[in-house]
Write a protein that holds these residues in place. Structure first.
Motif, PDB file in Angstrom:
ATOM      1  N   VAL A  22      30.723  49.730   3.932  1.00 25.89           N
ATOM      2  CA  VAL A  22      31.959  49.098   4.394  1.00 25.89           C
ATOM      3  C   VAL A  22      32.616  48.253   3.313  1.00 25.89           C
ATOM      4  O   VAL A  22      33.811  48.373   3.035  1.00 25.89           O
TER       5      VAL A  22
ATOM      6  N   ALA B 153      33.343  54.886  12.800  1.00 30.30           N
ATOM      7  CA  ALA B 153      32.207  54.087  12.336  1.00 30.30           C
ATOM      8  C   ALA B 153      31.678  54.685  11.041  1.00 30.30           C
ATOM      9  O   ALA B 153      31.825  55.880  10.773  1.00 30.30           O
ATOM     10  N   GLU B 154      31.057  53.823  10.242  1.00 30.08           N
ATOM     11  CA  GLU B 154      30.483  54.266   8.976  1.00 30.08           C
ATOM     12  C   GLU B 154      29.246  53.431   8.659  1.00 30.08           C
ATOM     13  O   GLU B 154      29.023  52.378   9.278  1.00 30.08           O
TER      14      GLU B 154
ATOM     15  N   VAL C 190      28.522  50.707  11.442  1.00 30.02           N
ATOM     16  CA  VAL C 190      29.422  49.635  11.828  1.00 30.02           C
ATOM     17  C   VAL C 190      30.720  50.249  12.336  1.00 30.02           C
ATOM     18  O   VAL C 190      31.279  51.157  11.698  1.00 30.02           O
ATOM     19  N   GLU C 191      31.197  49.765  13.465  1.00 31.75           N
ATOM     20  CA  GLU C 191      32.488  50.198  14.009  1.00 31.75           C
ATOM     21  C   GLU C 191      33.599  49.580  13.164  1.00 31.75           C
ATOM     22  O   GLU C 191      33.710  48.366  13.074  1.00 31.75           O
ATOM     23  N   THR C 192      34.418  50.415  12.539  1.00 27.81           N
ATOM     24  CA  THR C 192      35.441  49.910  11.619  1.00 27.81           C
ATOM     25  C   THR C 192      36.861  50.003  12.158  1.00 27.81           C
ATOM     26  O   THR C 192      37.753  49.339  11.649  1.00 27.81           O
ATOM     27  N   GLU C 193      37.072  50.839  13.171  1.00 21.53           N
ATOM     28  CA  GLU C 193      38.427  50.982  13.703  1.00 21.53           C
ATOM     29  C   GLU C 193      38.368  51.563  15.107  1.00 21.53           C
ATOM     30  O   GLU C 193      37.597  52.489  15.360  1.00 21.53           O
TER      31      GLU C 193
END
Length: 230
Positions: free
Chosen positions: A122, A116-117, A191-194
């Motif tokens: 993003v 997450a970042e 935000v969950e990105t992967e």
């Protein structure tokens, strides 16, 4: 035949007896109905929020329970202090103990290990151009392996909690953490990105103990498998 609880709550491991390591907290609450269906009843103090005990007798005179932190379950089982236990797949991925065999997915504690970042980063980020990245996590090995597979060197900031604060406080660019609903990430602007890997809780056993006590350990594997299918 199952017997009443012994008078002593703490006892040395009897010849042929087993110790099962279970995690504290949310997973233990989800696990309790499965243990009941398997015919395992701990002494009353086991479910007491106020009890300071860590080792407990059960209705089986040859099985004691210990209640420890989820990350410590795998260590107790790997080193033979407990012969059987329950822990998340995330813990197994992080420790990768060769001494542990995980014969059953218990299908509880479903969540995921994710990257997450900060939400505002993003759109402007291109991870394919990274050569290094700072990552805050309690999973340093999982994080390092994940980014190394993409040709990225992860500079890991090892935290045991409050990972969501790290990007905002300048400790890291990203975090790798356990995610269930994503609500905590969203509340902290992340935000969950992967998704690195899905996670559920597993029954684990010590490989040496399985060889030396196959009948006793095999019986508990069978009991829990039947409870899952029942």
């Amino acid at each position: 035949m199952d017997l009443p609880f012994p008078d002593l709550a703490t006892r040395p491991r009897a010849e042929g007896g087993l110790v099962m390591a279970l995690p504290k907290g949310r997973i233990l609450k989800q696990l309790s109905p499965l243990l009941a269906r398997a015919g395992l009843e701990p002494e009353p103090d086991f479910t007491s929020e106020s009890s300071r005990k860590l080792r407990f007798t059960t209705n089986h005179p040859n099985l004691d329970l210990i209640r420890v932190r989820s990350f410590d379950v795998a260590t107790f089982v790997a080193f033979g202090a407990a012969q059987i236990g329950v822990c998340g797949a995330d813990v197994l991925m992080e420790h990768d103990f060769p001494e542990i065999y995980a014969p059953l997915d218990l299908r509880i504690g479903a969540c995921r290990v994710s990257v997450a970042e900060p939400a505002e980063m993003v759109a402007g980020e291109d991870p394919s151009r990274w050569s290094t990245v700072t990552v805050a996590t309690k999973y340093p090995r999982i994080a390092a392996r994940h980014f190394a597979a993409r040709g990225i060197q992860a500079e890991v900031v090892h935290l045991n909690g409050a990972m969501e604060l790290a990007p905002a406080m300048g400790l890291s660019r990203l975090i790798v953490d356990l995610v269930q609903t994503g609500a905590t990430l969203a509340a902290n602007g992340l935000v969950e990105t992967e998704v690195i890997a899905p996670v559920t809780s597993r029954l684990i056993v010590n490989r040496t103990a399985l060889k030396t006590e196959p009948e006793a350990i095999g019986a508990w594997i069978a009991r829990l498998r039947a409870a899952l299918d029942g």
